[in-house]
Design an enzyme around this catalytic site. Structure first.
Site, PDB file in Angstrom:
ATOM      1  N   ASP A  21       0.859  -1.185   0.000  1.00  0.00           N
ATOM      2  CA  ASP A  21       0.000   0.000   0.000  1.00  0.00           C
ATOM      3  C   ASP A  21       0.898   1.240   0.000  1.00  0.00           C
ATOM      4  OD1 ASP A  21      -2.320   1.561   0.289  1.00  0.00           O
ATOM      5  OD2 ASP A  21      -2.344   1.374   2.476  1.00  0.00           O
TER       6      ASP A  21
ATOM      7  N   GLU B  97       2.605   4.886  -4.066  1.00  0.00           N
ATOM      8  CA  GLU B  97       2.572   5.838  -5.204  1.00  0.00           C
ATOM      9  C   GLU B  97       3.885   6.597  -5.359  1.00  0.00           C
ATOM     10  OE1 GLU B  97       0.192   5.588  -2.805  1.00  0.00           O
ATOM     11  OE2 GLU B  97      -1.008   4.282  -4.084  1.00  0.00           O
TER      12      GLU B  97
ATOM     13  N   ASP C 173      -9.210   3.533  -2.369  1.00  0.00           N
ATOM     14  CA  ASP C 173     -10.220   3.907  -1.371  1.00  0.00           C
ATOM     15  C   ASP C 173     -11.521   4.370  -2.007  1.00  0.00           C
ATOM     16  OD1 ASP C 173      -8.222   3.238   0.339  1.00  0.00           O
ATOM     17  OD2 ASP C 173      -7.612   5.291   0.744  1.00  0.00           O
TER      18      ASP C 173
HETATM   19  O1  MIG Z   1      -3.690   6.118   4.632  1.00  0.00           O
HETATM   20  O2  MIG Z   1      -3.466   0.907   5.781  1.00  0.00           O
HETATM   21  O3  MIG Z   1      -5.965   2.159   0.493  1.00  0.00           O
HETATM   22  O4  MIG Z   1      -6.853  -0.066   1.912  1.00  0.00           O
HETATM   23  O5  MIG Z   1      -6.716   0.052   4.710  1.00  0.00           O
HETATM   24  C1  MIG Z   1      -4.525   5.001   4.583  1.00  0.00           C
HETATM   25  C2  MIG Z   1      -4.639   1.636   5.950  1.00  0.00           C
HETATM   26  C3  MIG Z   1      -3.670   3.793   4.375  1.00  0.00           C
HETATM   27  C4  MIG Z   1      -4.938   3.033   2.463  1.00  0.00           C
HETATM   28  C5  MIG Z   1      -5.413   1.813   1.742  1.00  0.00           C
HETATM   29  C6  MIG Z   1      -6.410   1.077   2.593  1.00  0.00           C
HETATM   30  C7  MIG Z   1      -5.774   0.709   3.901  1.00  0.00           C
HETATM   31  C8  MIG Z   1      -5.288   1.974   4.623  1.00  0.00           C
HETATM   32  N1  MIG Z   1      -4.343   2.680   3.756  1.00  0.00           N
END
Ligand code: MIG
Length: 756
Positions: free
Chosen positions: A362, A365, A455
């Site tokens: 995650d 980017e 999200d």
């Molecule tokens: O700033 O890890 O898209 O699926 O649960 C949020 C917490 C960070 C974004 C991800 C989401 C995940 C969440 N993350």
């Protein structure tokens, strides 16, 4: 490669010296022999199935296929470069002619309808929360599209990792303008004539997706955040008590010790290995999240080792770039370098020992909430690094990845992290197939990871949008995609949650996920009748696995997507092109879920041909003639599905979790038509052992003649496959099989004859 032509242009060559190109996307380009001849205004090159005519005054070119048909006409190429501290600013742009009626599909992870004509997009990986049905850009950048003119397809891939902006006949209705913020244009053109041809060629160029382990196709359960081991045990227990099948539970960032990746909080998760073992005993696997940023803290080993080995992104001044994400302060591994990826794989190895089955990545980017001491201060003498187009939620544009600036490699940060994660899994467990789920990516991401669309929210509009998004990803090489069910943010009504579960059972990746602060959204918490409807959707998923797994195997071999737009089988049909609130699963099934509140019917567009209504894969009912819209019944417990004429779909029985892809029970559902066909791929469900591929081929003209061929050395666990014929009366005489009381046929030989 035949049917692929590369055009590499440097419009500002007079200012900037040429650099050696390093592509992050391309793995399989073997240049064709070019023959070139002079023409009146320039010259003409031919390579395999494509030719290019270059006009030298003003510079434009035309791409034609072997039959001489014009695929693309570039009207101009322009560029500009200026030296400006600390990096030169430049752009390079190409403009294509775009006659009215041409459609444009693909573009990776984008909002909007399937045909992106009339819209404008940017390719720049961005962490956006919340996003909306018109938000652009999102997390993944795949600068690739498929043009469609009178049913004939061609493709174009701009292999530039810089930010690029494409105006798809929006500002000027007869022009597609694509501007890269880099100094050159590295373009690949793909011949059709079908959409499938273009996708196959694009995937051959950028790499095929490996076949995922079967368990990754099961139902997956997640929430940010399940905070303790006890809570996870509770999740597994309540799902099992409620009879919900599932295969995976995710651990979000709350499992980490103060957001240090590759650590586990011992107070809240005292025995993860024990948890993993107990979950495994009920057929459930654990998949933890890993973010790229490392907490800057001297007693945190991962940080210390990365720092010592000089693997971190640096500022323009040359010192380690310090930002803040969940860990504060945080530093960023430079995944664009091979030694960083190797380091990551090593760090991951010990972490996997807890018994984790895959990795969810995650924030790649990369997302960065703030930078210390502030981007403006990174450059001496008060020069500003931030630009008009700057993205405040990532690293400063001038940050250094080795010798490369962030603005050049930003879009591949996620891809390179996925590569590190994938290769780490592979080297740690050579006998298992890796499963990686990534939020960010660039062209080629399919080689390493499945992608989910970030999200989303529990809105009906997001449910509907999810189809066009998965279709766009699939046409851009990413067959393994999914969206958070039933929406990450917000609170769904029980009706929306039930409808979402119905679509999800046909989604390549089926993951329930929700955000902190939102109501719990586990499907078994729904009131009745919604809970039973969601459970039926999950059960349907397990019945469907033989077919779904076969689609995935095809994707891994050919690059063709698992969920496909109707346009793939009806490329010259306008109605099919705009019907992107429905999709095809493989060749055989058309799924038209209800995506509006309160509706108990659904208007479906069926492409030419005959379709047998097979709602929720229960009974087959009405036979529909395609080429028109039809209104079908769709009460809350029903998802409209149609079986295409001549196709045979293999199904098994529902199960609480996957085991192997040697299905103990298997029934082919065949829609009788003059020509019939079906395929089934089976193996151990994981690893790299033997397989068995069954092909059914036959004809039907009052009598059905069916030949079954089997390839591969794997023995079948079944005594019989069953065959259920749809769209005809009950058979009278069967040879090569036995007619059962329930109307099915138990196949005994490899040749079957059925008479009426
Ligand atoms: O700033 O890890 O898209 O699926 O649960 C949020 C917490 C960070 C974004 C991800 C989401 C995940 C969440 N993350």
């Amino acid at each position: 490669m035949a049917g692929v032509l590369r055009v590499h242009v440097r419009p500002s060559a007079f200012v900037l010296p040429a650099r050696e190109k390093r592509s992050f996307a391309v793995v399989g380009h073997d240049p064709q022999r070019l023959t070139s001849t002079e023409t009146e205004r320039g010259f003409r090159c031919e390579a395999g199935a494509l030719s290019i005519d270059l006009v030298l005054d003003g510079f434009s070119f035309l791409i034609a296929d072997a039959s001489g048909r014009t695929l693309a006409r570039a009207l101009s190429i322009d560029g500009d470069a200026r030296s400006k501290y600390p990096t030169p600013s430049h752009h390079a742009a190409v403009e294509f002619e775009s006659p009215a009626g041409d459609a444009y599909l693909g573009f990776g992870e984008k909002v909007g309808p399937l045909d992106k004509r009339g819209l404008r997009f940017s390719f720049w990986n961005t962490d956006v929360m919340p996003h909306h049905p018109d938000t652009d850009p999102l997390y993944v950048s795949i600068p690739f599209f498929i043009g469609l003119r009178d049913g004939v397809a061609w493709g174009c891939f701009l292999d530039e990792t810089w930010r690029s902006d494409i105006d798809v006949a929006m500002t000027e209705p007869d022009r597609v303008r694509w501007l890269s913020h880099g100094p050159e244009l590295d373009l690949y053109f793909f011949a059709g004539p079908t959409i499938a041809d273009v996708v196959r060629r694009y995937v051959a160029l950028t790499g095929r997706a490996p076949l995922p382990p079967l368990w990754a196709l099961g139902v997956q359960q997640s929430r940010w955040g399940y905070e303790t081991e006890t809570e996870i045990r509770g999740v597994v227990e309540s799902a099992r008590n409620a009879g919900f099948p599932f295969d995976v539970v995710y651990l979000d960032i709350d499992h980490q010790d103060a957001y240090r990746v590759f650590t586990v909080d011992r107070a809240r998760f005292p025995d993860v290995a024990g948890l993993a073992r107990d979950c495994a005993a009920t057929g459930v696997r654990l998949v933890p999240i890993i973010d790229p940023a490392l907490k800057l803290e001297d007693d945190y080993g991962v940080y210390r080792r990365a720092k010592e080995r000089d693997l971190l992104v640096r500022t323009d001044r040359g010192d380690t770039l310090v930002g803040a994400v969940w860990p504060k302060p945080a530093v960023f591994p430079d995944f664009t370098r091979e030694e960083t990826r190797t380091f990551w794989a090593e760090e991951q190895r010990a972490f996997l020992d807890h018994g984790f089955a895959g990795i969810w990545i995650d924030m790649n980017e990369p997302s960065c909430f703030s930078v210390e001491p502030g981007p403006g201060d990174l450059v001496p003498h008060g020069l500003e690094l931030r630009e008009e187009r700057d993205d405040p939620k990532t690293l400063p544009m001038g940050a250094m990845h080795g010798a490369l600036r962030h603005r050049e490699v930003h879009n591949v940060y996620g891809l390179c992290m996925a590569q590190a994660t994938f290769e780490g899994l592979q080297s740690t467990r050579p006998d298992a197939r890796p499963f990686v789920l990534s939020r960010a990516g660039y062209a080629g991401i399919q080689r390493y990871a499945a992608v989910w669309t970030g999200d989303n929210s529990s809105y009906w509009s997001h449910l509907e949008l999810s189809m066009a998004m998965m279709l766009g990803l699939g046409l851009s090489g990413v067959a393994f995609s999914g969206v958070d069910v039933p929406g990450f943010l917000g609170a769904p009504t029980p009706e929306l949650a039930a409808r979402w579960a119905q679509l999800a059972s046909f989604q390549p990746l089926l993951r329930f996920h929700s955000a902190k602060g939102t109501p719990y959204k586990e499907p078994w918490r729904l009131p009745e009748p919604h809970r039973s409807i969601a459970r039926a959707a999950c059960e349907l998923r397990y019945r469907l696995l033989p077919y779904l797994y076969t689609c995935f195997e095809e994707a891994s071999r050919t690059g063709l997507p698992v969920v496909r737009p109707l346009a793939m089988i009806a490329p010259d049909d306008r109605e099919a092109l705009v019907a992107c609130d429905q999709l095809l699963l493989g060749d055989a099934l058309l799924v038209a879920p209800v995506v509006r509140p309160g509706r108990t019917d659904r208007s479906v567009y069926l492409p030419r041909g005959q379709w047998l209504q097979w709602s929720s894969l229960r009974e087959t009912t009405t036979l529909h003639e395609g080429g028109r819209r039809t209104l079908v019944e769709a009460p809350l417990d029903t998802v409209p599905v149609f079986l295409r004429a001549g196709e045979a779909v293999p199904l098994t029985e529902p199960a609480l979790h996957t085991t192997s892809a040697d299905w103990p029970s298997l029934t082919w559902h065949l829609h009788l038509a003059p020509e019939v066909r079906g395929a089934l791929y089976e193996d151990a469900g994981d690893g790299h052992g033997s397989h068995r591929r069954t092909m059914l081929r036959g004809t039907y003209d009052g009598a059905l003649r069916l030949v079954r061929t089997i390839e591969g050395h794997r023995a079948s666990p079944r005594e019989h496959d069953f065959l259920q014929l749809h769209g005809g009366p009950r058979p009278a005489r069967v040879t090569g099989g036995r007619l059962l009381d329930d109307g099915r046929i138990a196949l005994s030989g490899d040749e079957l004859r059925v008479e009426w």
